[in-house]
Each structure stands twice: as C-alpha cells, then as structure tokens.
Design a protein around this motif. Structure first.
Motif, PDB file in Angstrom:
ATOM      1  N   ILE A  37      -3.617   3.666   4.616  1.00 17.19           N
ATOM      2  CA  ILE A  37      -2.390   4.474   4.703  1.00 17.19           C
ATOM      3  C   ILE A  37      -2.072   5.101   3.353  1.00 17.19           C
ATOM      4  CG2 ILE A  37       0.089   4.366   5.136  1.00 17.19           C
ATOM      5  CD1 ILE A  37      -0.480   2.146   7.173  1.00 17.19           C
ATOM      6  N   ALA A  38      -2.240   4.317   2.273  1.00 13.71           N
ATOM      7  CA  ALA A  38      -1.969   4.850   0.932  1.00 13.71           C
ATOM      8  C   ALA A  38      -2.917   5.995   0.593  1.00 13.71           C
ATOM      9  CB  ALA A  38      -2.091   3.731  -0.102  1.00 13.71           C
ATOM     10  N   LYS A  39      -4.171   5.875   1.031  1.00 16.21           N
ATOM     11  CA  LYS A  39      -5.148   6.941   0.764  1.00 16.21           C
ATOM     12  C   LYS A  39      -4.807   8.204   1.544  1.00 16.21           C
ATOM     13  CE  LYS A  39      -9.108   8.595  -0.723  1.00 16.21           C
ATOM     14  NZ  LYS A  39      -9.349   8.908  -2.160  1.00 16.21           N
ATOM     15  N   LEU A  40      -4.432   8.059   2.813  1.00 17.73           N
ATOM     16  CA  LEU A  40      -4.120   9.216   3.644  1.00 17.73           C
ATOM     17  C   LEU A  40      -2.800   9.867   3.237  1.00 17.73           C
ATOM     18  CD1 LEU A  40      -5.174   7.844   7.159  1.00 17.73           C
ATOM     19  CD2 LEU A  40      -6.448   9.435   5.692  1.00 17.73           C
ATOM     20  N   ALA A  41      -1.819   9.043   2.861  1.00 18.54           N
ATOM     21  CA  ALA A  41      -0.489   9.582   2.565  1.00 18.54           C
ATOM     22  C   ALA A  41      -0.399  10.181   1.162  1.00 18.54           C
ATOM     23  CB  ALA A  41       0.562   8.476   2.725  1.00 18.54           C
ATOM     24  N   ASN A  42      -0.917   9.480   0.151  1.00 19.23           N
ATOM     25  CA  ASN A  42      -0.741   9.908  -1.237  1.00 19.23           C
ATOM     26  C   ASN A  42      -2.045  10.169  -1.979  1.00 19.23           C
ATOM     27  OD1 ASN A  42       2.093   9.535  -0.986  1.00 19.23           O
ATOM     28  ND2 ASN A  42       1.824   7.337  -1.346  1.00 19.23           N
ATOM     29  N   GLY A  43      -3.178   9.906  -1.317  1.00 13.86           N
ATOM     30  CA  GLY A  43      -4.458  10.093  -1.998  1.00 13.86           C
ATOM     31  C   GLY A  43      -4.739   9.066  -3.058  1.00 13.86           C
ATOM     32  N   VAL A  44      -4.061   7.917  -2.981  1.00 15.82           N
ATOM     33  CA  VAL A  44      -4.215   6.863  -3.986  1.00 15.82           C
ATOM     34  C   VAL A  44      -5.225   5.842  -3.480  1.00 15.82           C
ATOM     35  CG1 VAL A  44      -3.043   5.040  -5.282  1.00 15.82           C
ATOM     36  CG2 VAL A  44      -1.863   7.199  -4.787  1.00 15.82           C
ATOM     37  N   ASP A  45      -6.185   5.483  -4.338  1.00 14.70           N
ATOM     38  CA  ASP A  45      -7.144   4.431  -4.002  1.00 14.70           C
ATOM     39  C   ASP A  45      -6.522   3.072  -4.326  1.00 14.70           C
ATOM     40  OD1 ASP A  45      -9.191   6.109  -3.105  1.00 14.70           O
ATOM     41  OD2 ASP A  45      -9.867   6.497  -5.160  1.00 14.70           O
ATOM     42  N   LEU A  46      -6.151   2.348  -3.292  1.00 18.09           N
ATOM     43  CA  LEU A  46      -5.484   1.064  -3.456  1.00 18.09           C
ATOM     44  C   LEU A  46      -6.433  -0.046  -3.027  1.00 18.09           C
ATOM     45  CD1 LEU A  46      -2.791  -0.403  -4.090  1.00 18.09           C
ATOM     46  CD2 LEU A  46      -2.222  -0.173  -1.663  1.00 18.09           C
ATOM     47  N   SER A  47      -6.498  -1.082  -3.829  1.00 21.28           N
ATOM     48  CA  SER A  47      -7.357  -2.231  -3.520  1.00 21.28           C
ATOM     49  C   SER A  47      -6.521  -3.502  -3.583  1.00 21.28           C
ATOM     50  CB  SER A  47      -8.517  -2.312  -4.521  1.00 21.28           C
ATOM     51  OG  SER A  47      -9.313  -3.449  -4.266  1.00 21.28           O
ATOM     52  N   LEU A  48      -6.592  -4.293  -2.516  1.00 23.59           N
ATOM     53  CA  LEU A  48      -5.835  -5.545  -2.449  1.00 23.59           C
ATOM     54  C   LEU A  48      -6.776  -6.708  -2.728  1.00 23.59           C
ATOM     55  CD1 LEU A  48      -3.700  -4.839   0.753  1.00 23.59           C
ATOM     56  CD2 LEU A  48      -3.047  -4.515  -1.633  1.00 23.59           C
ATOM     57  N   ASP A  49      -6.454  -7.507  -3.745  1.00 28.78           N
ATOM     58  CA  ASP A  49      -7.303  -8.640  -4.114  1.00 28.78           C
ATOM     59  C   ASP A  49      -7.048  -9.815  -3.172  1.00 28.78           C
ATOM     60  OD1 ASP A  49      -4.802  -9.396  -4.869  1.00 28.78           O
ATOM     61  OD2 ASP A  49      -5.290  -9.814  -6.963  1.00 28.78           O
ATOM     62  N   PRO A  50      -7.888 -10.849  -3.215  1.00 31.43           N
ATOM     63  CA  PRO A  50      -7.700 -12.011  -2.322  1.00 31.43           C
ATOM     64  C   PRO A  50      -6.332 -12.670  -2.448  1.00 31.43           C
ATOM     65  CG  PRO A  50      -9.874 -12.075  -3.323  1.00 31.43           C
ATOM     66  CD  PRO A  50      -9.139 -10.959  -3.994  1.00 31.43           C
ATOM     67  N   GLY A  51      -5.723 -12.562  -3.630  1.00 32.33           N
ATOM     68  CA  GLY A  51      -4.406 -13.175  -3.818  1.00 32.33           C
ATOM     69  C   GLY A  51      -3.354 -12.628  -2.873  1.00 32.33           C
ATOM     70  N   TYR A  52      -3.482 -11.342  -2.502  1.00 32.24           N
ATOM     71  CA  TYR A  52      -2.537 -10.735  -1.566  1.00 32.24           C
ATOM     72  C   TYR A  52      -2.548 -11.476  -0.234  1.00 32.24           C
ATOM     73  CZ  TYR A  52      -0.658  -7.322   1.747  1.00 32.24           C
ATOM     74  OH  TYR A  52       0.059  -6.720   2.749  1.00 32.24           O
ATOM     75  N   TYR A  53      -3.744 -11.763   0.264  1.00 29.56           N
ATOM     76  CA  TYR A  53      -3.869 -12.446   1.547  1.00 29.56           C
ATOM     77  C   TYR A  53      -3.537 -13.938   1.429  1.00 29.56           C
ATOM     78  CZ  TYR A  53      -6.321  -8.192   2.938  1.00 29.56           C
ATOM     79  OH  TYR A  53      -6.642  -6.891   3.218  1.00 29.56           O
ATOM     80  N   ASN A  54      -3.939 -14.556   0.317  1.00 26.42           N
ATOM     81  CA  ASN A  54      -3.719 -16.001   0.164  1.00 26.42           C
ATOM     82  C   ASN A  54      -2.246 -16.361   0.172  1.00 26.42           C
ATOM     83  OD1 ASN A  54      -6.484 -16.310  -0.015  1.00 26.42           O
ATOM     84  ND2 ASN A  54      -6.516 -16.356  -2.254  1.00 26.42           N
ATOM     85  N   THR A  55      -1.444 -15.612  -0.585  1.00 32.18           N
ATOM     86  CA  THR A  55      -0.021 -15.941  -0.679  1.00 32.18           C
ATOM     87  C   THR A  55       0.716 -15.684   0.633  1.00 32.18           C
ATOM     88  OG1 THR A  55       0.370 -13.724  -1.597  1.00 32.18           O
ATOM     89  CG2 THR A  55       0.076 -15.532  -3.160  1.00 32.18           C
TER      90      THR A  55
END
Length: 351
Positions: A37-55
């Motif tokens: 969604i971030a790529k389509l909406a703003n053209g930003v390359d966003l990467s979520l690390d494992p910590g995002y899912y773990n917490t």
C-alpha cells in the motif's frame, strides 16, 4: 454436584481458537499489505523487519497456546481443575516476566505456557493410549497422530523462541601462518586457520585464464579450548557472471547449530574476516517440523484406510440386500407358474 463451569466445553474453546486465529491472520495480512500500500500510494519502499510481527503476534500466539492446553485437558480432566492449571501457567509467565529467571523476557514469558501445553498434550495422548482397548488400531493411530501434530507445533514455537533469543553472533579476522586460536564474541567455539589456497576454475574467459577464481580457507574448530572438527569455506569470484559469492560451513549438533561464513578476504595479507553464529535448540524447530510431516502422513493414510473400509462394507451390505427389480421378476415367475398350473388343471377337468 452442579457444574459451576458450564461454558467450558470443546465447542466454546474451539470457537475462541478460531477467533484468535482470525486475529493473528489479520495481523500478518496487514503486515504483508502495508509495504504494498505504501508503494502504491506514495512510491515509498517500506520494509518491515521481524520485530514488527513478533511484537504484534506475541499475545495472539500466547492465547492460542493457552487455548490448546484447555482443549487438551477438556474431557480428560475435571473442569474444576482446568481453569486453575491454565490460569496458573499464565500467571507464572507474568511472574517470570517480572523476576526474569532466564534474563530474557521472551523466554521468561513463553516457557511456562509452552511447557504446560506440552504436558497437557502428552497427558491426553497417554490417556488415549491407556484408555479403551476395544478401539480399532487405525482409529487410535488417527487420534494420536492428530494430537502429535500439536506436539510438533509446540516444538516449533519452542525452537523459535529459544533459538532466536539465545543465538550468539560474532566476527573475527584469521591470519594464515598464525597458530593463534581466535574467539568469537563470547561463543564457546574458537577457530584457527590452517591454510589459504587460491586457484582458477573452469575454462578460459576473455582475458582471464579461467571463468572463476577461488580462495579456499581451511580451519580447525575448537570447542571450549579442545579440538572439535575441521572446516572449509570458499571465497569465489566469478568472472563470467561478474559476481562474488561464498560457501558456508554448517554443523548441526544435537543441541545447537554452528554457522560460519566469510565476510571479506585480503589475499595479499593472508587474512579473512569470518562470521560465526551459534544457535542453541534450533533442532527443536526442525524436530517439530519433521514430527508434523510424519503425523500428517500417518493421519492421511489412516483416514484413507477408514474410508476404504467403509466403502467395502457398504458394497458388501448392498450385495446382501436383494434388489427390488429381482424380487419383482421372481414374483412374476411364480405368478405365471401358478396360472399355468390352474390352466392345466381346468383342461384336465374338462376331459
């Protein structure tokens, strides 16, 4: 005595499990869709690390483990004991989080509820094995395999928690011609370089004598100061494809995994920068995966055998039941024979 816990039933715990699974799936799906969604909406390359899912997934996973303990005990333990056991494991996790006996918060919280869930699953399997003896072997294997899958899932969770929070990493530079044993960031493995040899591989390519250039490093591995094993890694420059890559050394023991990989190399100085990682209890994860696969296969085979047995019994029962059309033909023949007898008798009387 009147049951004081009327809502503690398998159907209710299964409903709570499904709702928790949906919550966990929603969290994972949102994490997967957010970069898109971030790529389509703003053209930003966003990467979520494992910590995002773990917490975000920690609480739903903990709830699923507690619900698994409840499901395993329901029907085999008096209801008045199930809530104290499950609630006690949750309370123990909170106490461990405060006093931190393992000096690691994820391990402190996870171990009590995972161990109780494992014990509850083993207890249910034991009760099934030692229970009614008139149950068919295939049916018993089917039920045991279904619950052994839960054991595999818990082993995977236990392996993930322990290995990810107890792994040790470090890097160091080894020199050829040196007898020094190098340590890596407090790990109980040490390395000593034996040799560094370089050579060309493959057919000639352009102005190079071969298509690739390989530097082979051989080293001795020491565990707590004593010789353990020998290992080898390669640092390869591929002229044909214009890239550089390395090989790694992996030793999988019963209780831990040792991983060694080159980071950089200085051939002129005879030095190599090596990365080492020690991962305890990683085999608990692999063991859980293998156990799940074996039990799923056993479950499929027993289920297929039961279906074939039911199909065979249905065919046999159909053969024993006379067909309606056959009965009608039989009665028609009997009626025709009776008519012919009567006609023959009348002709005889007339004579």
């Amino acid at each position: 005595m009147k049951n004081k816990i009327p809502n503690l039933a398998t159907s209710n715990t299964m409903l709570a499990t499904v709702v928790t699974f949906l919550l966990l799936a929603t969290i994972i799906t949102m994490g997967m869709l957010t970069p898109l969604i971030a790529k389509l909406a703003n053209g930003v390359d966003l990467s979520l690390d494992p910590g995002y899912y773990n917490t975000r997934s920690a609480i739903p996973v903990a709830a699923l483990v507690l619900l698994l303990s409840t499901c395993m005990l329901t029907g085999y333990v008096d209801k008045k004991y199930i809530v104290p056991v499950v609630a006690g494991s949750a309370l123990l996790s909170i106490i461990f989080a405060v006093i931190s006996p393992f000096r690691n918060t994820p391990i402190d919280i996870s171990l009590p509820i995972l161990i109780v869930a494992l014990l509850a699953t083993f207890y249910r399997i034991y009760r099934m094995v030692s229970g009614k003896q008139n149950v068919a072997t295939k049916d018993k294997i089917k039920k045991i395999s279904a619950h052994a899958i839960h054991v595999g899932i818990l082993m995977i969770l236990l392996g993930i928690v322990l290995s990810s929070n107890m792994k040790m990493e470090g890097s160091a530079i080894l020199s050829s011609g040196s007898d020094e044993i190098i340590s890596f960031g407090g790990q109980h493995y040490q390395l000593k370089m034996n040799s560094m040899n370089s050579y060309y591989n493959g057919e000639a390519f352009r102005n190079y004598p071969a298509s690739s250039y390989t530097t082979e490093v051989i080293f001795d591995i020491y565990k707590d100061g004593s010789y353990f094993k020998s290992g080898k890694v390669n640092y390869i420059t591929d002229f044909k494809w214009g890239q550089t890559y390395t090989t790694t050394y992996i030793n999988r023991g019963l209780t831990e995994e040792l991983f060694i990989a080159p980071r950089a190399i200085d051939e002129s100085a005879g030095e190599i920068d090596l990365y080492m990682r020690t991962v305890p209890f990683i085999n608990c994860l692999w063991g859980g995966i293998y156990l799940m696969v074996i039990d799923i296969i056993a479950l499929l085979f027993t289920d297929r055998g039961n279906k074939e047995a039911i199909h065979s019994s249905n065919i046999a029962s159909e053969k024993t039941i006379p067909d309606a059309g056959d009965n009608e033909d039989k009665y028609d023949r009997m009626l025709q024979q009776e008519i012919e007898k009567r006609k023959a008798k009348r002709m005889k009387d007339k004579r």
